[in-house]
Design an enzyme around this catalytic site. Structure first.
Site, mmCIF file in Angstrom:
data_model
loop_
_atom_site.group_PDB
_atom_site.id
_atom_site.type_symbol
_atom_site.label_atom_id
_atom_site.label_comp_id
_atom_site.label_asym_id
_atom_site.label_seq_id
_atom_site.Cartn_x
_atom_site.Cartn_y
_atom_site.Cartn_z
ATOM 1 N N ASP A 31 -23.136 -26.831 2.367
ATOM 2 C CA ASP A 31 -22.587 -25.472 2.381
ATOM 3 C C ASP A 31 -23.743 -24.485 2.597
ATOM 4 O O ASP A 31 -24.922 -24.859 2.566
ATOM 5 C CB ASP A 31 -21.821 -25.182 1.085
ATOM 6 C CG ASP A 31 -20.784 -24.064 1.277
ATOM 7 O OD1 ASP A 31 -20.906 -23.309 2.254
ATOM 8 O OD2 ASP A 31 -19.882 -23.946 0.439
HETATM 9 C C1 NOJ Z 1 -19.665 -20.692 2.131
HETATM 10 C C2 NOJ Z 1 -18.330 -21.268 1.749
HETATM 11 O O1 NOJ Z 1 -18.380 -21.839 0.458
HETATM 12 C C3 NOJ Z 1 -17.825 -22.319 2.722
HETATM 13 O O2 NOJ Z 1 -16.516 -22.670 2.379
HETATM 14 C C4 NOJ Z 1 -17.920 -21.834 4.135
HETATM 15 O O3 NOJ Z 1 -17.399 -22.784 5.013
HETATM 16 C C5 NOJ Z 1 -19.371 -21.528 4.431
HETATM 17 N N1 NOJ Z 1 -19.830 -20.462 3.561
HETATM 18 C C6 NOJ Z 1 -19.592 -21.143 5.886
HETATM 19 O O4 NOJ Z 1 -19.050 -19.910 6.163
#
Ligand code: NOJ
Length: 721
Positions: free
Chosen positions: A250
């Protein structure tokens, strides 16, 4: 052109390999171009078909290896045409809704050059304080798994290389929804048994359905941050389940291992994460800098692991058909919602509303004077969280849609309050106008921005200003229908019984106002069910219907204060007093999982099973159960029939019941249909610990329920001979 991945891999330098293992978080256009020229393997969507083609052209034609790009984006509930939020979709109790959104999303996004979506979020959660509940499918692992499979099917289509499919990404692996106190990104501590039963289950279902990628979660689980959790990323996901796709970290999740305090610096974080099974690092320091210097060396990181990660990435690109067709047709690419997709989004939205209460105030009268009030009367904020600037906007307000839908009603519209502010004058004006109306439609709720990522709330009531307006209207004796827009289950205790009906509409997307208006008018019957329990008070959280039994279940009581305490002379009855309840609340939630009414009534009868005593092998073959559902009212409506299983005696304390099947039916007045379920042995199994899933002989109770009526039958699983 088919690509020979092994010979490509053999030609790659260490740096070229590392470049395939990173996606950079929000670079500027110039930074992105420089990274692509350097040979980076993935990028966030540029954001247009033309710019994506330009990016692919640099990767394919101007880099040494010519490897096309993965183009990722959070396409969560629509790219241009916005569908209801995932939690709203779960309320439809209809996988076709989830699949439709994913199909339309994939068609729109892929045509514009996106080939990888960071969706679906399949985190089961029992805590409505957690803002991200809006992005998932609620509290139940079975419902969530069915919807996970539908999403994967919708995004990935027939095959990833058909030109209208996206690689799906199951996120966030794992237990992100179990954040302590519902505070986003917080730590989690979950028993191995519950991890298997509840939190891993949706991922297992998604992997089995062929999801191409999985995202690691921000949280630490039982002390090990998920970005460094080898036992789960590699042990369970890749080895036990045979997942051969890509694990992406993430945003900055790898670098944040330093904040978790399990590594001293980011270099060690990268080593730990890739070693644990992360294949693509999202964000963080560049794995290869502008001078071509690698952040980690082959001495620090197992080369075989890096090769495995690169292979996975290249294989995904091959499956997506990118080596053969890296470009999209920019002249036919989607750029905004079409009429056809808006129509589908409206139909989907109409499946998602939940009628929480109704004393007959709904559907609305076709004539008369109706006051529309509340911040959602004129707001266009229906898209929900996780939409981006290129999403097609909502073009009409609820006031507009109601005026079109019910042209013979004499409408008056007044705000009465804002989302967070109410003046005495505005409230007084609403009360005064209500006096001259037959009915008030009060459109209130959480604006989109207070649910979603990083939007946990400690107090999950409606903002004070809006509650003040509800109470003022109720005090004045107005007949009030509440339209409740929300990203999460709310605590509605102080007002729900003071109003005449409440329709929960979540955030329904591009066509929300039309869908709400058509439901209020009765043209469409609300048929959704709550996919997450609505608690009476935040103190009940975490709360879920499939809670384990306790040694002292409450039979009576709750709400004992202050009378009981005043007359309390000492403990003499453990049945009534020393039981598992809150002294200051009635028993149970406000709305249980699965609750939802219709504009008509239904009868459930004739619950039958093909056998009530079965051997293990007969259980493996499946037990058939049927129940008849009849529309006993005078309007067409939808009923959701749910099948729950209770294991009466087991070696491990079991939930009071677990959902094992559901069907939504539409019936004309007087019409009956027989709903069939097949109970499989897997529906009776449970995880005895983190390693063993068992089928224990004994008595089970099957319950069919449509939330107003329930019937039970026993089934006995015999000892093996
Ligand atoms: C953080 C989020 O937790 C995740 O779900 C998302 O896909 C990513 N950012 C990318 O935007």
């Amino acid at each position: 052109m088919t690509v020979d991945i092994e010979s490509l891999l053999a030609r790659m330098t260490w740096e070229q390999k590392l470049l395939q293992l990173q996606i950079v978080w929000r670079p500027s256009a110039a930074e992105r171009e420089a990274l692509i020229r350097r040979g980076i393997g993935s990028t966030f969507w540029p954001p247009s078909a033309g710019e994506t083609n330009a990016a692919q052209r640099i990767a394919v034609e101007e880099t040494e290896l010519g490897i096309p790009l993965l183009v990722g984006l959070d396409v969560i509930h629509g790219q241009f045409t916005i569908f209801p939020t995932p939690l709203a979709q779960a309320a439809a109790f209809d996988p076709a809704v989830a699949e439709l959104d994913a199909r339309v999303s994939a068609t729109e996004a892929r045509s514009a050059g996106v080939n990888w979506t960071f969706s679906p979020m399949v985190d089961v959660t029992r805590d409505p304080r957690w803002g991200r509940v809006v992005e998932g499918f609620g509290e139940d692992p079975y419902l969530s798994s069915v919807l996970t499979v539908a999403k994967v099917a919708g995004y990935q289509g027939r095959a990833l290389d058909t030109g209208d499919a996206l690689a799906a990404c199951l996120k966030h692996f794992v237990a992100y929804g179990a954040a302590e106190a519902g505070r986003d990104y917080n730590t989690t501590d979950v028993s191995d048994r519950r991890l298997r039963e509840t939190y891993l289950e949706t991922f297992r279902a998604g992997v089995e359905a062929g999801a191409a990628t999985v995202m690691a979660a921000f949280n630490a689980l039982n002390g090990i941050p998920m970005h460094a959790n080898r036992a789960l990323l590699t042990g369970v996901l890749k080895e036990e389940w045979g997942f051969d796709g890509v694990v992406v970290g993430d945003a900055d999740g790898v670098a944040q291992l330093v904040n978790h305090g399990v590594v001293a610096d980011e270099r060690a974080a990268v080593v730990a994460a890739i070693d644990a099974g992360v294949d693509i690092v999202m964000g963080g320091s560049l794995l290869v800098d502008a001078d071509g210097v690698a952040f980690v060396s082959p001495d620090e990181l197992r080369v075989a692991r890096v090769d495995d990660a690169v292979r996975r990435v290249l294989r995904l690109k091959e499956r997506l058909g990118l080596f053969e067709r890296p470009y999209v047709n920019a002249s036919t690419a989607s750029t905004s919602a079409t009429e056809r997709y808006r129509e589908l989004a409206r139909q989907a939205a109409e499946r998602c509303t939940v009628l929480l209460t109704n004393d007959g105030a709904l559907p609305l009268p076709q004539t008369g004077r109706v006051l529309l009030a509340g911040p959602y009367a004129r707001s266009l904020d229906h898209l929900g969280t996780w939409v981006q600037h290129f999403a097609s906007p909502v073009t009409e307000s609820l006031a507009d849609a109601l005026a079109t839908e019910l042209p013979h009603v004499d409408w008056e519209v007044v705000d009465g309050c804002g989302f967070f502010d109410a003046t005495d004058a505005a409230v007084a004006e609403a009360v005064e106008r209500a006096a001259g109306a037959d009915l008030v439609v009060l459109a209130v709720g959480e604006p989109s921005r207070i649910s979603g990522e990083a939007s946990s709330r400690a107090d999950i009531t409606l903002p004070d200003a809006q509650r003040r307006l509800i109470h003022a209207l109720a005090d004045a004796g107005a007949r009030v229908v509440v339209v409740l827009a929300t990203g999460r289950p709310l605590v509605v205790e102080d007002w729900i019984e003071r109003v005449d009906a409440t329709l929960c509409v979540w955030h329904l997307g591009s066509e929300a106002p039309a869908a709400i208006a058509r439901t209020l008018s009765g043209r469409v019957s609300p048929g959704g069910r709550v996919p997450m329990t609505f608690p009476r008070a935040v103190g009940q959280v975490p709360i879920h219907y499939d809670h384990e039994r306790t040694g002292r279940p409450p039979r009576t009581g709750g709400a004992l204060l202050p009378e009981t305490i005043a007359g309390f002379t000492g403990p003499n009855n453990t049945d009534d007093y020393y039981t598992s309840k809150f002294l200051d609340l009635p028993l149970g939630p406000r709305f249980d999982f699965g609750h939802g009414l219709a504009y008509t009534t239904f009868a459930l009868d004739g619950f039958e099973m093909s056998r009530t005593v079965v051997s293990a092998s007969e259980a493996e073959a499946g037990i058939d159960a049927t129940v008849r559902v009849t529309n006993t009212g005078d309007r067409t409506g939808d009923d959701v029939v749910m099948l729950f299983v209770t294991d009466e005696v087991a070696s491990v304390t079991q939930p009071v019941r677990r959902l094992r099947g559901f069907t939504r039916v539409t019936l004309q007045p007087g019409e009956s249909v027989t709903v069939a379920f097949r109970i499989e042995a897997d529906h009776l199994r449970f995880w005895a610990d983190g390693q063993h899933r068992v089928l224990e002989p004994g008595d089970f109770t099957l319950t069919v329920s449509d939330c107003t009526t329930e019937h039970r039958l026993g089934v006995r699983l015999e000892e093996a001979a």
